[in-house]
Motif scaffolding. Structure first.
Motif, mmCIF file in Angstrom:
data_model
loop_
_atom_site.group_PDB
_atom_site.id
_atom_site.type_symbol
_atom_site.label_atom_id
_atom_site.label_comp_id
_atom_site.label_asym_id
_atom_site.label_seq_id
_atom_site.Cartn_x
_atom_site.Cartn_y
_atom_site.Cartn_z
ATOM 1 N N TYR A 153 -3.047 7.514 -4.132
ATOM 2 C CA TYR A 153 -2.371 7.306 -2.841
ATOM 3 C C TYR A 153 -1.238 7.810 -2.924
ATOM 4 O O TYR A 153 -1.101 8.896 -2.234
ATOM 5 C CB TYR A 153 -1.850 5.890 -2.703
ATOM 6 C CG TYR A 153 -2.726 5.352 -2.307
ATOM 7 C CD1 TYR A 153 -3.669 5.100 -3.113
ATOM 8 C CD2 TYR A 153 -3.610 5.231 -1.288
ATOM 9 C CE1 TYR A 153 -5.212 3.910 -3.008
ATOM 10 C CE2 TYR A 153 -4.738 4.853 0.030
ATOM 11 C CZ TYR A 153 -5.797 4.027 -1.525
ATOM 12 O OH TYR A 153 -6.702 2.736 -1.434
ATOM 13 N N ASP A 171 -4.659 0.228 -4.964
ATOM 14 C CA ASP A 171 -2.948 0.537 -3.329
ATOM 15 C C ASP A 171 -1.637 0.115 -4.438
ATOM 16 O O ASP A 171 -0.947 0.615 -3.721
ATOM 17 C CB ASP A 171 -3.593 -0.637 -2.544
ATOM 18 C CG ASP A 171 -3.687 -0.101 -0.894
ATOM 19 O OD1 ASP A 171 -4.199 -0.938 -0.213
ATOM 20 O OD2 ASP A 171 -4.744 0.763 -1.367
ATOM 21 N N SER A 178 0.856 -1.523 0.165
ATOM 22 C CA SER A 178 -0.549 0.029 0.214
ATOM 23 C C SER A 178 0.733 0.976 0.198
ATOM 24 O O SER A 178 1.678 2.096 0.812
ATOM 25 C CB SER A 178 -1.217 -0.133 1.223
ATOM 26 O OG SER A 178 -1.613 1.433 1.551
ATOM 27 N N ASN A 179 0.933 2.260 -0.824
ATOM 28 C CA ASN A 179 0.871 3.553 -0.759
ATOM 29 C C ASN A 179 3.022 3.787 -0.461
ATOM 30 O O ASN A 179 2.679 4.035 0.375
ATOM 31 C CB ASN A 179 0.299 4.298 0.390
ATOM 32 C CG ASN A 179 1.046 5.397 -0.580
ATOM 33 O OD1 ASN A 179 1.197 6.039 -1.022
ATOM 34 N ND2 ASN A 179 1.224 6.612 0.842
#
Lengths: 114, 111
Positions: B31, B96, A99-100
């Motif tokens: 993101y 993500d 994630s990210n």
């Protein structure tokens, strides 16, 4: 700390043969992604794997293509019965988390089907 | 579905000139945004990663800005050198982890 390692760098296969592409992620990374770059096209996502699990294979053709990331050893992208349209550069990337986070890419394997 | 567009497709400048590369994306709920460099026949080298909360990120002669609300990022390369000749790609995660790439801007810096 070695980067993402892919081998072979170049692979030539005749139509109908199998192609096996290998990817060792960066040390400490357990998230692996495969992308394909067709001639004159951008990179397209194929599959996302964690150790022993396929998380997302939505970008992978339903037939002839498979991927794995075993508990030990590199991730393998396998293409059975290759056709000329499979000729492309296949890139592997790895990241620390899912994630990210920054993705690091290998040098790619350039597959040519003759 | 996230669509990423890079303009111009190609750019040729004399050495020493500043470079401005543009990237736009359709879904602003990102993101982060990552800029890469790709040399002919080679892999991708990560240049800069900008988090969605950041407005810009700098590394040496490179500066990348991000305007999430308008769906744009710009990569500036100051005082270009022949060694900067390459294709520059921007990429945003459509979730993500799944990166959507632009087609790239191919830069040629003339000595």
């Amino acid at each position: 700390n070695a980067g993402v390692m892919q081998n072979p760098r170049h692979l030539v296969r005749r139509r109908g043969q199998e192609a096996r592409l290998r990817c060792s992620p960066m040390k400490g990374h357990s998230h692996v992604y495969w992308y394909r770059q067709l001639p004159e096209e951008g990179l397209k996502f194929m599959v996302y794997l964690q150790k022993e699990n396929i998380i997302d294979e939505s970008g992978m053709p339903k037939e002839r293509f498979s991927a794995e990331f075993p508990k030990e050893g590199p991730s393998i992208l396998r293409i059975q019965q290759v056709v000329r349209g499979d000729s492309a550069a296949y890139f592997c990337a790895s990241s620390l988390t899912d994630s990210n986070t920054e993705a690091f890419f290998g040098q790619g394997t350039r597959l040519t089907v003759v | 579905k996230q669509e990423v567009t890079q303009i111009p497709a190609a750019l040729s400048v004399p050495e020493g000139e500043n470079l401005v590369l543009n990237c736009s994306f359709t879904d602003s709920a990102i993101y982060n945004l990552q800029w890469f460099r790709q040399d002919p026949g080679k892999g991708l080298t990560s240049l800069l990663l900008i988090q969605s909360s950041q407005r810009e990120q700098t590394s040496g002669r490179l500066n990348a800005s991000l305007d999430k609300s308008s769906g744009r990022s710009t990569l500036y390369i100051a005082a270009s050198q022949p060694g900067d000749s390459a294709t520059y790609l921007c990429a945003v995660p459509s979730n993500d982890y799944k990166l959507s790439f632009g087609a790239g801007t191919t830069v040629t810096v003339r000595a």
